[in-house]
Scaffold this motif. Structure first.
Motif, PDB file in Angstrom:
ATOM      1  N   ALA A  25     -43.785 -14.429 -75.957  1.00  0.00           N
ATOM      2  CA  ALA A  25     -43.007 -13.183 -75.946  1.00  0.00           C
ATOM      3  C   ALA A  25     -43.891 -11.946 -76.075  1.00  0.00           C
ATOM      4  N   SER A  26     -44.982 -12.034 -76.834  1.00  0.00           N
ATOM      5  CA  SER A  26     -45.811 -10.856 -77.099  1.00  0.00           C
ATOM      6  C   SER A  26     -47.036 -10.757 -76.203  1.00  0.00           C
ATOM      7  N   GLY A  27     -47.461 -11.872 -75.642  1.00  0.00           N
ATOM      8  CA  GLY A  27     -48.685 -11.887 -74.861  1.00  0.00           C
ATOM      9  C   GLY A  27     -49.933 -11.981 -75.725  1.00  0.00           C
ATOM     10  N   ALA A  28     -49.768 -12.001 -77.045  1.00  0.00           N
ATOM     11  CA  ALA A  28     -50.901 -12.108 -77.967  1.00  0.00           C
ATOM     12  C   ALA A  28     -51.012 -13.559 -78.407  1.00  0.00           C
ATOM     13  N   GLY A  29     -52.106 -14.221 -78.043  1.00  0.00           N
ATOM     14  CA  GLY A  29     -52.175 -15.648 -78.296  1.00  0.00           C
ATOM     15  C   GLY A  29     -53.231 -16.119 -79.265  1.00  0.00           C
ATOM     16  N   ASP A  30     -53.841 -15.217 -79.989  1.00  0.00           N
ATOM     17  CA  ASP A  30     -54.949 -15.626 -80.849  1.00  0.00           C
ATOM     18  C   ASP A  30     -54.511 -15.825 -82.300  1.00  0.00           C
ATOM     19  N   TYR A  31     -53.534 -16.684 -82.517  1.00  0.00           N
ATOM     20  CA  TYR A  31     -53.024 -16.942 -83.860  1.00  0.00           C
ATOM     21  C   TYR A  31     -54.010 -17.802 -84.644  1.00  0.00           C
ATOM     22  N   GLY A  32     -54.229 -17.426 -85.911  1.00  0.00           N
ATOM     23  CA  GLY A  32     -55.107 -18.197 -86.773  1.00  0.00           C
ATOM     24  C   GLY A  32     -54.749 -17.976 -88.227  1.00  0.00           C
ATOM     25  N   SER A  33     -55.494 -18.591 -89.104  1.00  0.00           N
ATOM     26  CA  SER A  33     -55.269 -18.396 -90.534  1.00  0.00           C
ATOM     27  C   SER A  33     -56.593 -18.555 -91.261  1.00  0.00           C
ATOM     28  N   PHE A  34     -56.659 -18.017 -92.476  1.00  0.00           N
ATOM     29  CA  PHE A  34     -57.852 -18.162 -93.291  1.00  0.00           C
ATOM     30  C   PHE A  34     -57.490 -18.012 -94.762  1.00  0.00           C
ATOM     31  N   SER A  35     -58.471 -18.312 -95.608  1.00  0.00           N
ATOM     32  CA  SER A  35     -58.263 -18.175 -97.046  1.00  0.00           C
ATOM     33  C   SER A  35     -59.528 -17.633 -97.700  1.00  0.00           C
ATOM     34  N   VAL A  36     -59.351 -17.093 -98.890  1.00  0.00           N
ATOM     35  CA  VAL A  36     -60.447 -16.635 -99.741  1.00  0.00           C
ATOM     36  C   VAL A  36     -60.208 -17.290-101.091  1.00  0.00           C
ATOM     37  N   LYS A  37     -61.221 -17.920-101.659  1.00  0.00           N
ATOM     38  CA  LYS A  37     -61.049 -18.649-102.914  1.00  0.00           C
ATOM     39  C   LYS A  37     -62.175 -18.302-103.877  1.00  0.00           C
ATOM     40  N   VAL A  38     -61.816 -18.128-105.159  1.00  0.00           N
ATOM     41  CA  VAL A  38     -62.797 -17.905-106.214  1.00  0.00           C
ATOM     42  C   VAL A  38     -62.584 -18.973-107.279  1.00  0.00           C
ATOM     43  N   ALA A  39     -63.671 -19.675-107.635  1.00  0.00           N
ATOM     44  CA  ALA A  39     -63.623 -20.689-108.689  1.00  0.00           C
ATOM     45  C   ALA A  39     -64.639 -20.321-109.759  1.00  0.00           C
ATOM     46  N   ASP A  40     -64.329 -20.674-111.003  1.00  0.00           N
ATOM     47  CA  ASP A  40     -65.261 -20.402-112.099  1.00  0.00           C
ATOM     48  C   ASP A  40     -66.337 -21.494-112.156  1.00  0.00           C
ATOM     49  N   GLY A  41     -67.228 -21.393-113.137  1.00  0.00           N
ATOM     50  CA  GLY A  41     -68.331 -22.340-113.267  1.00  0.00           C
ATOM     51  C   GLY A  41     -67.897 -23.778-113.456  1.00  0.00           C
ATOM     52  N   ALA A  42     -66.672 -23.967-113.984  1.00  0.00           N
ATOM     53  CA  ALA A  42     -66.142 -25.319-114.190  1.00  0.00           C
ATOM     54  C   ALA A  42     -65.360 -25.817-112.978  1.00  0.00           C
ATOM     55  N   GLY A  43     -65.322 -24.999-111.915  1.00  0.00           N
ATOM     56  CA  GLY A  43     -64.592 -25.390-110.713  1.00  0.00           C
ATOM     57  C   GLY A  43     -63.105 -25.080-110.765  1.00  0.00           C
ATOM     58  N   GLU A  44     -62.660 -24.399-111.837  1.00  0.00           N
ATOM     59  CA  GLU A  44     -61.245 -24.033-111.961  1.00  0.00           C
ATOM     60  C   GLU A  44     -60.950 -22.790-111.128  1.00  0.00           C
ATOM     61  N   LEU A  45     -59.774 -22.741-110.549  1.00  0.00           N
ATOM     62  CA  LEU A  45     -59.377 -21.620-109.701  1.00  0.00           C
ATOM     63  C   LEU A  45     -59.255 -20.329-110.507  1.00  0.00           C
ATOM     64  N   VAL A  46     -59.970 -19.306-110.080  1.00  0.00           N
ATOM     65  CA  VAL A  46     -59.863 -17.967-110.652  1.00  0.00           C
ATOM     66  C   VAL A  46     -58.824 -17.178-109.873  1.00  0.00           C
ATOM     67  N   GLY A  47     -58.835 -17.331-108.563  1.00  0.00           N
ATOM     68  CA  GLY A  47     -57.887 -16.619-107.716  1.00  0.00           C
ATOM     69  C   GLY A  47     -58.120 -16.944-106.262  1.00  0.00           C
ATOM     70  N   GLY A  48     -57.226 -16.421-105.434  1.00  0.00           N
ATOM     71  CA  GLY A  48     -57.377 -16.676-104.019  1.00  0.00           C
ATOM     72  C   GLY A  48     -56.369 -15.930-103.180  1.00  0.00           C
ATOM     73  N   LEU A  49     -56.538 -16.070-101.897  1.00  0.00           N
ATOM     74  CA  LEU A  49     -55.702 -15.371-100.923  1.00  0.00           C
ATOM     75  C   LEU A  49     -55.544 -16.269 -99.704  1.00  0.00           C
ATOM     76  N   THR A  50     -54.347 -16.264 -99.136  1.00  0.00           N
ATOM     77  CA  THR A  50     -54.126 -16.898 -97.839  1.00  0.00           C
ATOM     78  C   THR A  50     -53.603 -15.833 -96.887  1.00  0.00           C
ATOM     79  N   ALA A  51     -53.987 -15.961 -95.625  1.00  0.00           N
ATOM     80  CA  ALA A  51     -53.606 -14.960 -94.636  1.00  0.00           C
ATOM     81  C   ALA A  51     -53.528 -15.587 -93.250  1.00  0.00           C
ATOM     82  N   TRP A  52     -52.863 -14.879 -92.358  1.00  0.00           N
ATOM     83  CA  TRP A  52     -52.798 -15.285 -90.955  1.00  0.00           C
ATOM     84  C   TRP A  52     -53.254 -14.118 -90.093  1.00  0.00           C
ATOM     85  N   THR A  53     -53.671 -14.418 -88.882  1.00  0.00           N
ATOM     86  CA  THR A  53     -54.069 -13.381 -87.924  1.00  0.00           C
ATOM     87  C   THR A  53     -53.369 -13.644 -86.603  1.00  0.00           C
ATOM     88  N   TRP A  54     -53.038 -12.554 -85.924  1.00  0.00           N
ATOM     89  CA  TRP A  54     -52.350 -12.701 -84.648  1.00  0.00           C
ATOM     90  C   TRP A  54     -52.366 -11.361 -83.915  1.00  0.00           C
TER      91      TRP A  54
END
Length: 147
Positions: A36-65
């Motif tokens: 419908a839009s003619g834009a075909g470059d759909y994707g996704s990515f994430s950003v992750k931060v873990a502490d020294g013990a490997g525990e999740l500090v924070g993160g982000l998920t996103a899509w692109t199009w």
């Protein structure tokens, strides 16, 4: 709940979350939106931060199009929220979005979450969805990455 129509016709079913259905709907909607839009470059990515013990500090998920990045979720662990990780994660996501050819970002945040955080980072409110529990709203925001 299941509803059958005329024995051999379609069946309508409601129930708990269906991961397989979610994946199929996403594939179908991406295909439809691409056509419908003619834009075909759909994707996704994430950003992750873990502490020294490997525990999740924070993160982000996103899509692109089609040059747009949509932030789906951003979260930082409570004991790390004053350490600047939210900003570091958001800036890393904006950099990744640019790398993927995006020149704009959209995000929404409930009024009890972080609209002020996004506004501090240059996002502008474009609208609100009312009716969020507790008398809150979902604040929709936008930022150009070309400024």
């Amino acid at each position: 709940m299941t509803i059958h129509e005329n024995g051999s016709g379609p069946t309508l079913t409601t129930g708990e979350h269906d991961g397989e259905l979610s994946e199929r709907l996403e594939r179908e909607l991406v295909a439809f939106n691409t056509t419908a839009s003619g834009a075909g470059d759909y994707g996704s990515f994430s950003v992750k931060v873990a502490d020294g013990a490997g525990e999740l500090v924070g993160g982000l998920t996103a899509w692109t199009w089609g040059g747009l990045c949509g932030i789906s979720m951003l979260w930082v662990r409570e004991d790390c929220r004053m350490d600047g990780w939210g900003s570091k994660i958001l800036l890393a996501a904006e950099k990744e979005a640019r790398t993927r050819g995006c020149d704009r970002v959209a995000v929404s945040s409930f009024t009890f979450q972080a609209p002020g955080f996004y506004q501090h980072h240059g996002y502008t409110e474009t609208g609100r969805t009312l009716g969020i529990p507790g008398g809150n709203a979902d604040v929709h925001m936008f930022k150009s990455l070309t400024d």
